[in-house]
Scaffold this active site. Structure first.
Site, PDB file in Angstrom:
ATOM      1  N   CYS A  88     -38.360 -37.433 -35.639  1.00 19.76           N
ATOM      2  CA  CYS A  88     -38.133 -36.054 -35.231  1.00 19.76           C
ATOM      3  C   CYS A  88     -38.525 -35.125 -36.381  1.00 19.76           C
ATOM      4  O   CYS A  88     -37.804 -34.213 -36.731  1.00 19.76           O
ATOM      5  CB  CYS A  88     -36.699 -35.832 -34.773  1.00 19.76           C
ATOM      6  SG  CYS A  88     -35.468 -36.508 -35.862  1.00 19.76           S
ATOM      7  N   GLY A  89     -39.667 -35.425 -36.979  1.00 17.22           N
ATOM      8  CA  GLY A  89     -40.178 -34.554 -38.024  1.00 17.22           C
ATOM      9  C   GLY A  89     -39.277 -34.564 -39.249  1.00 17.22           C
ATOM     10  O   GLY A  89     -38.647 -35.565 -39.553  1.00 17.22           O
TER      11      GLY A  89
END
Lengths: 286, 140
Positions: A88-89
């Site tokens: 998720c980054g």
């Protein structure tokens, strides 16, 4: 130069990766909507309980609850809300960096920090850096229940009551919008009273059965609701961060495929040209 | 005109009721209470049971709650409903579980918790391999 077959293999593997990232992007987008609804739904409760606490702070209770008394801070309890899954980054990394900076600051001031980690990414990270984790809930799903948090929050509240920590702080990602998530720090205990002039005439509640019991359960619920709010918001952040990360991954995969395709065509053409010139040269020799 | 009081019933999951009512009945721990407008400020815990909201003499709505808190101000009544059964020993058990979970985490050395570390090592190794490959190509 790599042969045509090799490049073709690479292209198909990138294509497979792109399929996965695109699917994840879509899943995250739909989950994000759900998470946002969940965030909205839990808001009225948070607002109401906040209001009650506000009234309480302005009342003049005969009984001062422990949670409302501030004392000299020597030990800090930190609740860190992170996600259970990665990809998720920079969402979790940013949050951990933010918390570590804060912890370094506390370390400098010679404050002792105990942690409650919500979300398995946080547990793994803070275990690795050797932080003192005293409480951890079982893993939460995408739709967490407030019940799942009761136990782990109670550990922190008990620690506060027993004087093992003097301040309780919550760190989570605040949902600003789909593109922006802000690591945020909030003080949970002791409660900060907000003075409100209109209400501060002299009055107090009638407590049934008695002030201590009622305030105990009210304040516990208040803290739980704050933590729950943080968790729900963090989930919305996680999904939107994942969506954005997966979108850029799919885009990158697309670019990569284009480049590889070009290289493949060049290699193919070179091979054909070579073959032709070989045939022509062969014919000339005969 | 009859006097009314503003009633809000909320739980952590959703907003259950919000509106004006003539009277509210709630199952407080000390016995059921009936609240009319301009009741004195009161704060109490609720037992599992039925909250009845009398909107006018003919219509009454009732909601089941599994406990919670009740706050009364002269013109507002707020019911903070729990979504789960709560009891001291239940909470205690949950707290114990959370503590055990944390201890298990710290004791457990070889599990997927170390996954993050393994991953970091893998990335490092991959970078090394890439560097070696590049060097080889240059030598050729």
């Amino acid at each position: 130069m790599a042969s045509g077959k090799e490049i073709r293999g690479k292209i198909s593997s990138v294509k497979n990766t792109q399929k996965i990232t695109r699917a994840m992007e879509m899943v995250a987008a739909s989950k994000m909507r759900k998470a946002q609804v969940q965030m909205e739904e839990s808001r009225p409760y948070a607002e109401k309980i906040q209001k009650v606490i506000g009234h309480l702070a302005n009342a003049h209770p005969e009984y001062q609850h422990l949670y409302m008394q501030s004392r000299e801070v020597k030990r800090i309890g930190l609740v860190v809300v992170s996600s259970d899954r990665g990809l998720c980054g920079g969402l979790n990394t940013n949050l951990f960096k933010f918390s570590l900076n804060q912890m370094k600051q506390w370390d400098k001031d010679e404050l002792d920090v105990s942690l409650c980690t919500i979300g398995s990414k946080g547990s793994a990270f803070f275990k690795r850096v050797g932080a003192k984790i005293i409480s951890q809930p079982e893993s939460l799903s995408d739709t967490p229940n407030i019940e799942a948090l009761i136990g782990s929050v109670k550990v922190m509240l008990d620690a506060f009551t027993n004087g093992e920590i003097d301040q309780l702080v919550l760190v989570y990602n605040k949902f600003v919008n789909t593109m922006t998530q802000q690591p945020t720090l909030e003080q949970l205990l002791p409660l900060k009273a907000e003075e409100n002039e209109d209400l501060s005439h002299h009055w107090d509640y009638i407590y049934e059965p008695d002030a201590e019991d009622v305030l105990d359960s009210l304040l516990a619920r208040y803290i739980e609701s704050r933590v729950y709010q943080g968790v729900v918001e963090n989930i919305a952040c996680e999904q939107s961060a994942r969506m954005v990360a997966m979108k850029s991954a799919s885009d990158n995969a697309g670019d990569l495929i284009d480049e590889l395709q070009l290289a493949y065509n060049k290699a193919r053409q070179a091979a054909i040209t070579q073959e032709l010139s070989e045939i022509v040269a062969g014919a000339a020799a005969v | 005109m009859t006097m009314t009081v503003h009633v809000d019933i909320v739980s952590a999951k959703e907003k259950i009721f919000s509106g004006l009512a003539e009277m509210v009945f709630a199952p407080a721990v000390m016995g059921e209470v009936g609240i009319s407008p301009r009741h004195a400020p009161l704060l109490t815990t609720l037992k599992p049971g039925e909250v009845r909201v009398q909107i006018d003499p003919k219509t009454e709505e009732s909601y089941f709650i599994s406990g919670g808190m009740l706050e009364i101000q002269p013109h507002t009544v707020t019911v903070l409903a729990d979504t789960a059964l709560r009891a001291k020993d239940l909470d205690e058990a949950a707290a114990l579980k959370a503590k055990e979970q944390a201890e298990a985490l710290l004791a457990n050395k070889q599990s997927d918790i170390d996954y993050a570390k393994a991953q970091a090592e893998l990335i490092e190794a991959m970078a090394q391999i890439q560097a070696i490959e590049k060097l080889r190509k240059r030598i050729k």
